[in-house]
Scaffold this motif. Structure first.
Motif, short mmCIF file in Angstrom:
data_model
loop_
_atom_site.label_atom_id
_atom_site.label_comp_id
_atom_site.label_asym_id
_atom_site.label_seq_id
_atom_site.Cartn_x
_atom_site.Cartn_y
_atom_site.Cartn_z
N LYS A 136 0.81 -1.21 0.00
CA LYS A 136 0.00 0.00 0.00
C LYS A 136 0.85 1.27 0.00
O LYS A 136 0.48 2.29 -0.57
CB LYS A 136 -0.90 0.02 1.23
N GLU A 137 2.02 1.18 0.65
CA GLU A 137 2.82 2.37 0.85
C GLU A 137 3.34 2.96 -0.45
O GLU A 137 3.61 4.16 -0.53
CB GLU A 137 3.98 2.05 1.80
N CYS A 138 3.50 2.14 -1.49
CA CYS A 138 3.94 2.67 -2.78
C CYS A 138 3.01 3.78 -3.26
O CYS A 138 3.45 4.80 -3.79
CB CYS A 138 3.98 1.56 -3.83
N LEU A 139 1.72 3.58 -3.06
CA LEU A 139 0.74 4.57 -3.50
C LEU A 139 0.43 5.58 -2.42
O LEU A 139 0.26 6.77 -2.70
CB LEU A 139 -0.54 3.86 -3.95
N SER A 162 -7.16 -7.45 -1.57
CA SER A 162 -8.48 -8.02 -1.87
C SER A 162 -9.49 -6.95 -2.27
O SER A 162 -10.26 -7.13 -3.23
CB SER A 162 -9.00 -8.82 -0.67
N GLU A 163 -9.48 -5.82 -1.56
CA GLU A 163 -10.47 -4.77 -1.86
C GLU A 163 -10.21 -4.10 -3.21
O GLU A 163 -11.14 -3.89 -4.00
CB GLU A 163 -10.46 -3.73 -0.74
N HIS A 164 -8.96 -3.78 -3.48
CA HIS A 164 -8.66 -3.11 -4.74
C HIS A 164 -8.76 -4.05 -5.93
O HIS A 164 -9.13 -3.65 -7.03
CB HIS A 164 -7.28 -2.46 -4.66
N ASN A 165 -8.45 -5.31 -5.71
CA ASN A 165 -8.64 -6.29 -6.76
C ASN A 165 -10.12 -6.45 -7.07
O ASN A 165 -10.51 -6.59 -8.24
CB ASN A 165 -8.03 -7.63 -6.36
N ILE A 221 -3.08 -5.18 13.16
CA ILE A 221 -3.30 -4.05 14.08
C ILE A 221 -3.93 -2.88 13.33
O ILE A 221 -4.85 -2.22 13.84
CB ILE A 221 -1.98 -3.64 14.75
N ASP A 222 -3.48 -2.64 12.11
CA ASP A 222 -4.08 -1.58 11.29
C ASP A 222 -5.55 -1.85 11.01
O ASP A 222 -6.36 -0.93 10.92
CB ASP A 222 -3.32 -1.43 9.97
N SER A 223 -5.89 -3.11 10.84
CA SER A 223 -7.29 -3.47 10.62
C SER A 223 -8.11 -3.20 11.87
O SER A 223 -9.24 -2.71 11.80
CB SER A 223 -7.40 -4.95 10.23
N ALA A 224 -7.53 -3.48 13.04
CA ALA A 224 -8.24 -3.23 14.29
C ALA A 224 -8.51 -1.75 14.51
O ALA A 224 -9.55 -1.37 15.07
CB ALA A 224 -7.43 -3.80 15.46
N SER A 225 -7.58 -0.89 14.09
CA SER A 225 -7.75 0.56 14.24
C SER A 225 -8.49 1.19 13.06
O SER A 225 -8.85 2.36 13.11
CB SER A 225 -6.38 1.23 14.38
N MET A 226 -8.69 0.42 11.99
CA MET A 226 -9.23 0.86 10.70
C MET A 226 -8.29 1.81 9.98
O MET A 226 -8.67 2.44 8.99
CB MET A 226 -10.64 1.44 10.82
N MET A 227 -7.06 1.93 10.46
CA MET A 227 -6.04 2.66 9.72
C MET A 227 -5.80 1.97 8.37
O MET A 227 -5.53 2.61 7.36
CB MET A 227 -4.73 2.70 10.50
N ASN A 228 -5.89 0.65 8.38
CA ASN A 228 -5.69 -0.10 7.15
C ASN A 228 -6.72 0.29 6.10
O ASN A 228 -6.40 0.42 4.91
CB ASN A 228 -5.77 -1.61 7.43
N LYS A 229 -7.96 0.51 6.53
CA LYS A 229 -8.99 0.92 5.58
C LYS A 229 -8.71 2.35 5.10
O LYS A 229 -8.97 2.67 3.94
CB LYS A 229 -10.36 0.84 6.24
N GLY A 230 -8.16 3.18 5.97
CA GLY A 230 -7.76 4.52 5.54
C GLY A 230 -6.68 4.46 4.49
O GLY A 230 -6.73 5.20 3.49
N GLU A 232 -6.25 2.07 2.44
CA GLU A 232 -6.88 1.55 1.23
C GLU A 232 -7.66 2.63 0.48
O GLU A 232 -7.72 2.63 -0.75
CB GLU A 232 -7.78 0.37 1.58
N VAL A 233 -8.29 3.55 1.22
CA VAL A 233 -8.98 4.68 0.58
C VAL A 233 -7.98 5.51 -0.22
O VAL A 233 -8.22 5.87 -1.38
CB VAL A 233 -9.69 5.54 1.65
N ILE A 234 -6.85 5.81 0.40
CA ILE A 234 -5.81 6.59 -0.28
C ILE A 234 -5.27 5.83 -1.48
O ILE A 234 -5.11 6.40 -2.57
CB ILE A 234 -4.67 6.92 0.71
N GLU A 235 -5.02 4.56 -1.30
CA GLU A 235 -4.50 3.73 -2.40
C GLU A 235 -5.47 3.70 -3.57
O GLU A 235 -5.07 3.83 -4.73
CB GLU A 235 -4.25 2.31 -1.89
N ALA A 236 -6.76 3.54 -3.29
CA ALA A 236 -7.76 3.49 -4.36
C ALA A 236 -7.80 4.81 -5.14
O ALA A 236 -7.97 4.81 -6.37
CB ALA A 236 -9.14 3.19 -3.77
#
Length: 406
Positions: A136-139, A162-165, A221-230, A232-236
Motif C-alpha cells: 500500500k505504501e507505494c501509492l 483483496s479490496e482493490h482487486n 493491528i491496522d485493521s483493528a484501528s481501521m487505519m488499514n482501511k484509511g 486503502e482509501v488513499i490507495e484506491a
C-alpha cells in the motif's frame, strides 16, 4: 493509457517468469503456494526477504530461483552458505532487493512492506513489467508520480489487495465516465462493536485477533484501528484516479463482498469470495486469464446472511484522518502512513495505548501542516525524505501522546 488496465487486453504467455519481492511474508507465502500449484506455468526469476534467510534459501532451492536477495546487508554470508552448491546468485542490502526487482521477470509481486518497498517496486515499474501491487505504501507515500511513471514506462499495475482487486474486477463493467463511486468494504476488525473506552484500553493480544483474515502483525493491528482501511482509501484514489468523494467505506462483518462499484445507471457491481488472499493474488497471477485457485468455494446458503453498517469515524478516527490527508495532498498521505508505522511499533512495544495510535497520527499531521512542509512529491527521494522526517516528528511527539488520555 492508464497503468491500471480496465479491460483484459493482453495475451497470456505460455510460461511466465515471476519475481516475488517479500517472498517469506504472508502475501509472499500465498503467492508461492499458488506458484507451487502450477509448476509448468511459471518460472521463478528472483525472490527477496527482509531477514528470513533460511526460509528464503529453502524457497530458492524449491523453485530454482536465479537470484535471491536479503534486505539485511549483514546476512549475505549466511545466505550464500544456505545456497552453497546451487547456481542461485545472492545479494544483500537495499540495492540487492532493487536489483531483484530490475531483473527480467514478466510478472512481479511487490509485497515488501512499508516505505522500503517503494524503490524495488519502481525498479520493476520502470522496465515496464506487470506488477501485482500488495504494498500500500507505494501509492500512499508516492501515488501521483508512481502511477505517472508506470504509465510512462508502459507498466501494468494489477491490484493484489483483496479490496482493490475487487474494484479492479468490478470496474471492467463500465468506463470512467459512467462511474459514480466505488465502495470499499471493511470487516470492522475485532473492535467493531466495542465502545471508545474499551478500544482505548485494548491489548496487543486483542488487537491481533482478527475475526476473518489471517495476516501479518502490522496489518492486523491496522485493521483493528481501521487505519488499514484509511490506507486503502488513499490507495484506491491514486490507483484508479478517484477523488475522496468518489470513495465510500462500508462495514461488512462477513468479509464476503470485497468491493463494489456504482455506475451512472445505478447498477452496483460487486466481487464476492471467501476471505482468502490467494483469490486476488490468483487473479493477478493469471491475468488476463483466470487460473484455478485453492480458496474454499463460496457457499452463500451456508453463510446465510450478509450485513452492512456505516463506518464510525468517532470510534475509529484513523479512517477520518485518511480522508483528511487525501484531501490535503502534497505529502500529507506520506506523513499519515509514516506516523502510523511509528505509532503501531510503539503500541507493540507497550509504549502507548491502542487509542493513542490515531492521536499520534493526528498530532504528526497537524504539526507537519503547521510547519508549512506541504509540497508536491516528484520523486522517490522526495517521498522517502518526507517519510523519514515525518517518522522523526512522530517520535518526538510520542512521549506527550503517551501521557495524554483520550
Amino acid at each position: 493509457m492508464s497503468a491500471v488496465p480496465l479491460r483484459n487486453n493482453k495475451a497470456a504467455t505460455a510460461v511466465r517468469s515471476v519475481t516475488v519481492l517479500g517472498a517469506t511474508g504472508s502475501i509472499g507465502d500465498s503467492t508461492m503456494d499458488l506458484l507451487r500449484a502450477s509448476p509448468d506455468r511459471y518460472r521463478v526469476e528472483a525472490l527477496t526477504a527482509h531477514t528470513n534467510v533460511q526460509s528464503l534459501a529453502k524457497l530458492a532451492r524449491e523453485f530454482g530461483a536465479r537470484y535471491v536477495a536479503v534486505a539485511d546487508p549483514t546476512r549475505l554470508g549466511e545466505l550464500k552458505d544456505a545456497l552453497a552448491g546451487t547456481r542461485t546468485e545472492c545479494g544483500a542490502g537495499e540495492s540487492a532487493v532493487v536489483e531483484a526487482a530490475a531483473r527480467p521477470a514478466d510478472w512481479v509481486m511487490a509485497a515488501v512492506s512499508g516505505a522500503a518497498g517503494l524503490k524495488p517496486a519502481l525498479a520493476a515499474v520502470d522496465r515496464g513489467a506487470t506488477v501485482a501491487l500488495a504494498n500500500k505504501e507505494c501509492l500512499v507515500c508516492a501515488g501521483d508520480f508512481f502511477m505517472e511513471r508506470a504509465t510512462k514506462a508502459g507498466a501494468c499495475i494489477l491490484p493484489a489487495d483483496s479490496e482493490h482487486n475487487a474494484l479492479f474486477q468490478a470496474l471492467s463493467s463500465g468506463n470512467r465516465a459512467e462511474l459514480v463511486r466505488v465502495i470499499i468494504t471493511a470487516s470492522g476488525g475485532p473492535f467493531r462493536t466495542w465502545s471508545s473506552t474499551d478500544i482505548e484500553q485494548a491489548t496487543l493480544a486483542q488487537a491481533l485477533k482478527h475475526p476473518n483474515w489471517s495476516m501479518g502483525q502490522k496489518i492486523t493491528i491496522d485493521s483493528a484501528s481501521m487505519m488499514n482501511k484509511g490506507l486503502e482509501v488513499i490507495e484506491a484514489a491514486y490507483l484508479f484516479g478517484l477523488t475522496a468523494e468518489e470513495i465510500d467505506v462500508l462495514v461488512h462483518p462477513q468479509s464476503i463482498i470485497h468491493g463494489m462499484v456504482e455506475f451512472s445507471d445505478r447498477s452496483v457491481v460487486a466481487q464476492l469470495g471467501a476471505p482468502d488472499m490467494r483469490t486476488p493474488i490468483a487473479h493477478c497471477l493469471g491475468w488476463p486469464d483466470r487460473i484455478v485457485g485453492p480458496a474454499a468455494k463460496l457457499d452463500l446458503a451456508k453463510i446465510g446472511q450478509l450485513t452492512f453498517e456505516a463506518p464510525d469515524f468517532a470510534r475509529f478516527p484513523g479512517l477520518r484522518l485518511a480522508y483528511e490527508a487525501l484531501r490535503t495532498g502534497r505529502g500529507a498521505t506520506t506523513v499519515y502512513n509514516a506516523a502510523n508505522e511509528v505509532a503501531v511499533a510503539a503500541f507493540i512495544a507497550g509504549k502507548i495505548r491502542f487509542g493513542a495510535i490515531a492521536r499520534l497520527v493526528e498530532a504528526t499531521l497537524e504539526a507537519w501542516i503547521r510547519a508549512g512542509n506541504l509540497s508536491p512529491l516528484t520523486s522517490a527521494d522526495d517521498a522517502i525524505a518526507v517519510d523519514h522526517n515525518a517518522r522523526n516528528k512522530a517520535v518526538t511527539l510520542l512521549p506527550q501522546i503517551a501521557l495524554k488520555a483520550s
